[in-house]
Write an enzyme that holds these catalytic residues in place. Structure first.
Site, PDB file in Angstrom:
ATOM      1  CB  CYS A 230     -19.176  25.418   5.491  1.00 56.95           C
ATOM      2  SG  CYS A 230     -20.536  24.586   6.288  1.00 56.95           S
ATOM      3  NE  ARG A 259     -21.893  18.770  13.447  1.00 62.08           N
ATOM      4  CZ  ARG A 259     -21.433  18.146  12.356  1.00 62.08           C
ATOM      5  NH1 ARG A 259     -21.688  16.855  12.170  1.00 62.08           N
ATOM      6  NH2 ARG A 259     -20.703  18.797  11.473  1.00 62.08           N
ATOM      7  CD  GLN A 277     -16.660  18.828  11.036  1.00 63.34           C
ATOM      8  OE1 GLN A 277     -16.670  20.047  10.912  1.00 63.34           O
ATOM      9  NE2 GLN A 277     -17.544  18.060  10.440  1.00 63.34           N
ATOM     10  CG  ASP A 279     -14.659  21.326   7.905  1.00 62.83           C
ATOM     11  OD1 ASP A 279     -14.861  20.691   6.856  1.00 62.83           O
ATOM     12  OD2 ASP A 279     -15.549  21.943   8.500  1.00 62.83           O
ATOM     13  CG  HIS A 281     -15.268  24.577   3.612  1.00 65.18           C
ATOM     14  ND1 HIS A 281     -14.925  24.584   4.946  1.00 65.18           N
ATOM     15  CD2 HIS A 281     -16.450  23.913   3.523  1.00 65.18           C
ATOM     16  CE1 HIS A 281     -15.860  23.968   5.642  1.00 65.18           C
ATOM     17  NE2 HIS A 281     -16.797  23.557   4.801  1.00 65.18           N
ATOM     18  CE  LYS A 363     -23.502  12.819   3.083  1.00 67.95           C
ATOM     19  NZ  LYS A 363     -23.288  12.883   4.541  1.00 67.95           N
ATOM     20  CG  HIS A 409     -18.891  21.758   2.003  1.00 69.53           C
ATOM     21  ND1 HIS A 409     -19.267  22.602   3.022  1.00 69.53           N
ATOM     22  CD2 HIS A 409     -19.567  22.200   0.898  1.00 69.53           C
ATOM     23  CE1 HIS A 409     -20.121  23.501   2.572  1.00 69.53           C
ATOM     24  NE2 HIS A 409     -20.323  23.271   1.279  1.00 69.53           N
TER      25      HIS A 409
END
Length: 545
Positions: A230, A259, A277, A279, A281, A363, A409
């Site tokens: 992000c 991570r 991911q 992902d 945004h 979320k 997100h």
């Protein structure tokens, strides 16, 4: 299984001593989750036959001192210090399960021999039967059996290497998600893996995500390997002025994040340290949030239906503000109400998970139930007023004033690596045809029809069907079983009759067979099944009807 481990350790010692007698240099023995291992120092590989020939004598006489086996001047480390070695155990029945190589340091290569050993033949048979069943449902064993991915000690714990067949599965998942993203108006981006920690300090990750962040210093600057995408997408947004007409702006990325999970928490593809991911945004006005969230919910449910998950197999949750978080109560309330009203307007059932939101916003989390009845948290949609505030994001509104956009997100698969594991276990290694690394296996009954079989193979490849040919070295029944074991959806058997008539005999999963089908017809129907990404083998149903 724990009861067997002392006997397995004794078996590992027996194998190590036998290997010394055969001229090899074993250096360590230990236990895995389901087997023992013997590490052999060797610059060359060791074959299964060579290992089997080495197992000659189980009546060994060795001394064990300070956690080491002492035998004929050789010292072999015993990795296990919590398991006592039963002196009276007499394992005589061995099964070698796998042989691989790894490098404990840059200058040495070890060959790792993994196997099991039992005192009775019945125990060995029972265990191998259990292992065969476990291979149907454990993605780690399925991945090994189908040659999809591997983990290596010298590469690092929790860091996966996808093999060619595993990469096919990942690419198919990514291609499908690219189509979904295109249908929603996303623009795909690429961002780097490493940034100065200034970025993570602004976002809050440096403080609130510090235990997972990998940080290092280079030339006087501190850098962090990205745990999320992000902040980089925020920088792309900030790269030029934006107006209300530009919004919503949707960025997507198949971004690799890292991570630092604790070593004891790592588990195959389900818990790794580096993963990709799907992902996304979205930067938008406050009045656009509800419609955006509703579109994301619909698309998420559409994706899950493609894999056979629908109805009672999907649960939705609203996750609220955690204790460790950033931003004002007012902004959190706005974001939470936006998510809640979107679900209510769609008539969705949902439960609330108190204090389980992200540190920057509430979320919606989706969980799916697999074929074994287990629930997995995958998709997430997060509304975020806080990161736009911390990064001072702006857009020019109709009246010329500067306003702060909101961020949403979202990830639908979540982690692609984790989703591969879930699919492998859900389908027990027998993936839908569109996802299968090998979609068709061609089996010529005899060498006399190889030319026709190769023409069939060529036509399949021209039409971008992933296929292989298995020539008549083994019996037909063994080759059919091998194709089933590899999870191949369709087996084409061709003999003289098929070659003369331009037909194929088709075998699908569940030993379903249809004969005398024109090859062109099979190809036509198969292409539809793959193009539609059907979860079931619709080709065989059409051709049987």
């Amino acid at each position: 299984m724990e009861n067997y481990k002392p006997v397995w350790l004794k078996g590992a010692i027996i194998l190590a001593v036998n290997l010394i007698d055969s001229g090899y240099t074993p250096v360590a023995v230990g236990l895995g989750e389901r087997d023992f291992y013997v590490d052999v120092k060797s610059d060359t590989s060791i074959t299964l036959d060579e290992v089997k020939k080495a197992i000659k004598d189980n009546a060994i006489n060795v001394s064990i001192e300070n956690g080491q086996i002492i035998y004929k001047g050789n010292k072999i480390a015993i990795a296990e210090n919590q398991i006592s070695i039963p002196l009276n155990a007499n394992p005589k029945y061995f099964e070698i399960l796998n042989i691989s190589t790894h490098h404990p340091n840059p200058n040495e290569q070890y060959v790792r021999i993994r196997g099991v050993a039992f005192e009775t033949e019945e125990q060995l048979k029972d265990y191998l039967n259990w292992l065969e069943k476990a291979e149907e449902t454990d993605h780690r064993l399925i991945g090994e059996r189908l040659d999809l991915f591997s983990f290596h000690e010298e590469a690092g714990s929790g860091l996966v290497l996808f093999h060619p067949k595993g990469q096919i599965i990942r690419n198919e998942l990514i291609n499908f998600m690219r189509e979904i993203n295109d249908s929603m108006g996303y623009q795909e981006v690429y961002t780097s893996h490493v940034y100065k920690t200034d970025l993570w300090k602004i976002s809050g990750h440096y403080t609130l995500y510090r235990d997972k962040l990998i940080v290092f210093n280079m030339e006087g600057d501190e850098y962090g390997v990205k745990p999320m995408n992000c902040p980089a997408h925020i920088l792309i947004y900030k790269s030029k002025p934006r107006t209300y007409r530009d919004l919503p702006i949707r960025f997507s990325e198949f971004g690799h994040v890292y991570r630092w999970e604790k070593k004891g928490e790592l588990y195959g593809l389900l818990r790794v340290r580096g993963f990709v991911q799907d992902d996304g945004h979205i930067f938008l006005r406050e009045d656009q949030i509800k419609d955006e969230v509703k579109m994301l919910i619909r698309k998420t449910l559409e994706v899950w239906e493609k894999f056979g998950f629908k109805g009672e197999d999907i649960k939705a949750y609203l996750s609220t503000r955690p204790d460790e978080s950033i931003g004002s109560d007012e902004l959190w309330e706005k974001a939470t109400n936006a998510l809640m009203s979107a679900m209510q307007e769609l008539g969705m059932k949902f439960d609330v998970k108190e204090k389980e939101g992200a540190f920057y916003g509430p979320k919606i989390d989706f969980e799916i139930r697999d074929s074994l009845g287990r629930w997995w948290q995958l998709s997430t949609i997060q509304v975020d007023f806080n990161l736009p505030e911390r990064f001072k994001l702006e857009y020019i509104d109709k009246d010329g004033s500067k306003k702060r956009p909101v961020m949403v997100h979202r990830a639908i698969y979540g982690s692609i690596d984790r989703f591969v594991a879930i699919l492998l276990e859900h389908f027990k290694g027998k993936l839908p045809t569109w996802l299968s690394p090998i979609q068709v296996k061609v089996l010529p009954i005899t060498d006399e029809v190889n030319e026709y079989a190769e023409r069939v193979l060529g036509e399949l490849r021209k039409n971008r069907i992933r296929c292989e040919i298995d020539y008549a070295g083994e019996t037909l029944s063994k080759r059919i079983k091998s194709a089933y074991d590899q999870g191949v959806p369709y087996i084409l058997i061709v003999g003289k009759k098929e070659a003369n008539e331009g037909t194929v005999t088709i075998r699908a999963r569940g030993n379903v067979e249809v004969r005398n089908i024109k090859f062109e017809k099979f190809l036509e129907v198969l292409k539809v099944e793959i193009a539609q990404r059907n979860v079931e083998q619709s080709t065989i149903k059409v051709l049987k009807s």
